[in-house]
Design a protein around this motif. Structure first.
Motif, PDB file in Angstrom:
ATOM      1  N   GLN A 145       0.876  -1.184   0.000  1.00  0.00           N
ATOM      2  CA  GLN A 145       0.000   0.000   0.000  1.00  0.00           C
ATOM      3  C   GLN A 145       0.905   1.224   0.000  1.00  0.00           C
ATOM      4  O   GLN A 145       2.011   1.169   0.536  1.00  0.00           O
TER       5      GLN A 145
ATOM      6  N   CYS B 211       1.942   4.927   1.176  1.00  0.00           N
ATOM      7  CA  CYS B 211       1.722   5.946   2.210  1.00  0.00           C
ATOM      8  C   CYS B 211       1.644   7.300   1.498  1.00  0.00           C
ATOM      9  O   CYS B 211       2.507   7.601   0.661  1.00  0.00           O
TER      10      CYS B 211
ATOM     11  N   GLY C 138      14.002   0.406  -0.705  1.00  0.00           N
ATOM     12  CA  GLY C 138      12.744   0.491  -1.440  1.00  0.00           C
ATOM     13  C   GLY C 138      11.999   1.777  -1.181  1.00  0.00           C
ATOM     14  O   GLY C 138      12.568   2.735  -0.675  1.00  0.00           O
ATOM     15  N   GLY C 139      10.660   1.714  -1.452  1.00  0.00           N
ATOM     16  CA  GLY C 139       9.789   0.577  -1.582  1.00  0.00           C
ATOM     17  C   GLY C 139       9.917  -0.450  -0.447  1.00  0.00           C
ATOM     18  O   GLY C 139      10.376  -0.148   0.634  1.00  0.00           O
TER      19      GLY C 139
ATOM     20  N   ASN D  11       9.627  -4.159   6.335  1.00  0.00           N
ATOM     21  CA  ASN D  11       8.585  -3.572   7.176  1.00  0.00           C
ATOM     22  C   ASN D  11       8.172  -4.568   8.261  1.00  0.00           C
ATOM     23  O   ASN D  11       8.352  -5.783   8.084  1.00  0.00           O
TER      24      ASN D  11
ATOM     25  N   LYS E  25      -1.694  -1.383   8.826  1.00  0.00           N
ATOM     26  CA  LYS E  25      -0.813  -2.190   7.951  1.00  0.00           C
ATOM     27  C   LYS E  25       0.128  -3.077   8.764  1.00  0.00           C
ATOM     28  O   LYS E  25       0.352  -4.224   8.435  1.00  0.00           O
ATOM     29  N   TYR E  26       0.702  -2.472   9.819  1.00  0.00           N
ATOM     30  CA  TYR E  26       1.778  -3.181  10.527  1.00  0.00           C
ATOM     31  C   TYR E  26       1.446  -3.540  11.962  1.00  0.00           C
ATOM     32  O   TYR E  26       2.247  -4.134  12.661  1.00  0.00           O
TER      33      TYR E  26
HETATM   34  S1  SF4 Z   1       8.383   3.033   0.851  1.00  0.00           S
HETATM   35 FE1  SF4 Z   1       7.660   2.795   2.987  1.00  0.00          FE
HETATM   36  S2  SF4 Z   1       6.780   4.816   3.500  1.00  0.00           S
HETATM   37 FE2  SF4 Z   1       6.937   4.716   1.243  1.00  0.00          FE
HETATM   38  S3  SF4 Z   1       4.959   3.949   0.515  1.00  0.00           S
HETATM   39 FE3  SF4 Z   1       6.294   2.170   0.772  1.00  0.00          FE
HETATM   40  S4  SF4 Z   1       5.889   1.431   2.871  1.00  0.00           S
HETATM   41 FE4  SF4 Z   1       5.063   3.555   2.742  1.00  0.00          FE
END
Ligand code: SF4
Length: 409
Positions: A48, A50, A93-94, A124, A164-165
């Motif tokens: 998803q 942010c 990332g990502g 994550n 999400k987490y």
């Molecule tokens: S890189 Fe991290 S902060 Fe950015 S959209 Fe993806 S999960 Fe969210």
């Protein structure tokens, strides 16, 4: 006052310095056969998105992600064929752990092709489970960096991370479980959220100390120009730099009792200078950027790959380096970059600057007069005041990089 001046000058200079020329044909420099360089791999997929994020990322889609990883492996082989070699890998990332089978194959290829001493992977909290951790251990990952930001449920909700987490308590339990599974487990944290109070920050720090996590990276909140509105709307308020300084002082004093400063904002249990940190640009003078939107710096040339994932895959499948823009650093640019990055690790040996002091004497004098530097026999060290000034400098550097990414997307 001094921090505001440093911030304003840095903002102007970094934004100007990160203007790349995309009209010239972009070419990679020729390899010199050395291998103490880093291979940065960018995985731009997230389950998803942010709303406030400035990283190069798109929503996860399995077929596209598989085609992307396949292109990534081909790009690694393009570098190998061009004579480049690497001693470390950093996967950012990502969300790098979004497709573990593909990540595993990619790390296996990199390990087979290059004499790697370290592999860092970002992840994550929802990916911390037995299966994924086993795959990462089997892939010789030496450092796992987990995006936590805060354990405070209210802040997690504002960031859209709670659903999400999980709650702060659940994230803390997962961190405690994974700590010790890798030589380094890092928690990425953020300080100076608009609604963050002293108590919230102190509770987060005490949670980390109770976990005994091996490394903590405490970023100041960084808001790029393009995402400013969305981020501040989500987080509810304005960023106060006066409070940033006060929070940083608290973090530095509290964490220094149990941790060593690996950089101005990274705290490691291991006092070994070779401990890898999130800012691989400090550990490695040069790095190749592999993947869509990745930024590299090789032999004085800074470059960015195309931010279009479809173009990236097509160019790689044609056997071409997917460069979108390059910038050749002058000797003065290189000296200033070196001065800033090395001192971010809190010390700069005289040997590191070789004969380029002539390009940075003004910076050296100004920071010395500001009480930021302490001169030793063989090196210059940041003082406590200097560490905060370097937080300001690096905050502005990364905001400029985020502005550049936003501009390219
Ligand atoms: S890189 Fe991290 S902060 Fe950015 S959209 Fe993806 S999960 Fe969210």
């Amino acid at each position: 006052m001094i921090a505001s001046v440093v911030g304003a000058i840095a903002r102007k200079n970094f934004n100007a310095g990160l203007r790349f020329d995309s009209t010239q044909r972009s070419v990679l420099p020729i390899s010199d056969g050395k291998h103490e360089r880093l291979l940065y791999l960018h995985i731009p997929f997230c389950e998803q998105l942010c709303p406030y994020c400035s990283f190069h990322r798109v929503i996860f889609e399995e077929n596209l992600c598989r085609a992307y990883f396949s292109a990534l492996r081909k790009e690694i082989l393009l570098y190998k064929k061009a004579g480049w070699s690497f001693s470390g890998v950093y996967v950012g990332g990502g969300t790098p752990t979004v497709m573990l089978d593909e990540l595993k194959e990619t790390l296996k290829l990199a390990s087979n092709e290059f004499p790697l001493k370290s592999i860092s992977v970002e992840t994550n909290p929802n990916h911390l489970h037995e299966d994924s951790v086993k795959i990462l251990i089997d892939s010789s990952v030496s450092r796992l960096s987990v995006g936590v930001q805060s354990f405070d449920d209210d802040l997690l909700r504002k960031m859209g991370r709670y659903h999400k987490y999980g709650s702060g308590e659940e994230i803390a339990q997962r961190l405690k479980w994974v700590n010790g599974s890798f030589p380094t487990v890092n928690a990425d944290m953020i300080f100076n959220f608009p609604t963050q109070t002293n108590t919230v920050l102190q509770t987060d720090v005490e949670t980390l100390l109770a976990i005994g996590i091996s490394q903590i990276t405490y970023y100041p909140l960084m808001v790029s120009d393009y995402s400013r509105e969305a981020m501040l709307k989500a987080l509810g308020g304005k960023v106060s730099y006066a409070r940033e300084k006060q929070f940083y002082r608290f973090l530095s004093e509290r964490l220094s009792k149990r941790y060593h400063h690996s950089s101005a904002w990274c705290f490691s249990q291991n006092s070994n200078n070779n401990t890898a940190i999130d800012e691989y640009i400090v550990d490695f003078d040069e790095y190749a950027g592999i993947g869509s939107g990745a930024i590299g710096f090789l032999r004085g040339t800074c470059y960015a790959n195309t931010f279009s994932i479809k173009d990236y895959i097509s160019l790689i499948n044609e056997g071409l380096f997917p460069l979108a823009a390059t910038k050749i650093f002058s000797p003065a640019d290189k000296a200033r970059y070196n001065f800033m990055m090395k001192l971010f690790s809190t010390s700069l040996s005289f040997r590191d600057m070789e004969d380029s002091w002539g390009h940075v004497w003004q910076e050296l004098l100004a920071f010395r007069l500001a009480g930021a530097l302490k001169m030793g026999h063989e090196e210059i060290r940041l003082t406590a005041r200097g560490r905060y000034l370097w937080v300001v400098l690096m905050r502005e550097f990364f905001i400029a990089v985020n502005n550049f990414r936003d501009h390219c997307r």
